[in-house]
Motif scaffolding. Structure first.
Motif, short mmCIF file in Angstrom:
data_model
loop_
_atom_site.label_atom_id
_atom_site.label_comp_id
_atom_site.label_asym_id
_atom_site.label_seq_id
_atom_site.Cartn_x
_atom_site.Cartn_y
_atom_site.Cartn_z
N TRP A 99 -0.69 6.05 -4.84
CA TRP A 99 -0.10 7.38 -4.68
C TRP A 99 0.89 7.67 -5.79
CZ3 TRP A 99 5.12 8.38 -3.25
CH2 TRP A 99 5.40 9.72 -3.03
N LYS A 100 1.71 6.69 -6.14
CA LYS A 100 2.72 6.89 -7.17
C LYS A 100 2.07 7.10 -8.55
CE LYS A 100 7.01 4.97 -8.88
NZ LYS A 100 7.94 3.85 -8.84
N PHE A 143 0.77 2.82 -1.73
CA PHE A 143 1.95 3.40 -2.34
C PHE A 143 1.84 3.40 -3.86
CE2 PHE A 143 6.18 2.77 -4.24
CZ PHE A 143 6.75 3.98 -3.89
N ARG A 144 1.38 2.30 -4.45
CA ARG A 144 1.24 2.24 -5.91
C ARG A 144 0.18 3.22 -6.39
NH1 ARG A 144 1.24 -3.54 -8.41
NH2 ARG A 144 1.45 -2.19 -10.22
N GLY A 157 -0.44 -1.19 2.52
CA GLY A 157 0.60 -0.18 2.31
C GLY A 157 1.14 -0.20 0.89
N THR A 168 8.93 5.73 8.33
CA THR A 168 9.41 4.37 8.51
C THR A 168 10.11 4.19 9.85
OG1 THR A 168 9.72 4.19 6.12
CG2 THR A 168 10.83 2.57 7.48
N LEU A 196 9.15 10.06 4.12
CA LEU A 196 9.00 8.62 4.08
C LEU A 196 9.97 7.94 5.04
CD1 LEU A 196 7.55 6.25 2.78
CD2 LEU A 196 9.32 6.25 1.01
#
Length: 72
Positions: free
Chosen positions: A65-66, A62-63, A58, A10, A6
């Motif tokens: 994936w989490k 991300f949410r 994004g 970034t 990650l």
């Protein structure tokens, strides 16, 4: 390992954002007619307008994936 990936993603996106001054042909012609200063402003405006939807996508990714990672 995930935090490292990650972080590298970034950093890569941050470094690569400076050459993202590409535009459509209509915006390029308009920027050429405006001159150097206003053309940079137009480029910055295009990038700012593109940032919000990409940030929302994004965040949603991300949410998702989490939540999928925790469910497994």
């Amino acid at each position: 390992m995930n935090k490292l990936c990650l972080f590298l993603l970034t950093v890569t996106l941050t470094v690569m954002s400076s050459p993202l001054m590409a535009q459509c042909s209509l915006c390029t012609k308009t920027a050429q007619q405006l001159g150097e200063g206003p053309a940079k402003g137009l480029n910055n405006g295009i990038l700012m307008l593109a940032f919000t939807p990409l940030a929302i996508i994004g965040l949603l990714a991300f949410r998702w994936w989490k939540s999928n990672r925790e469910a497994s």
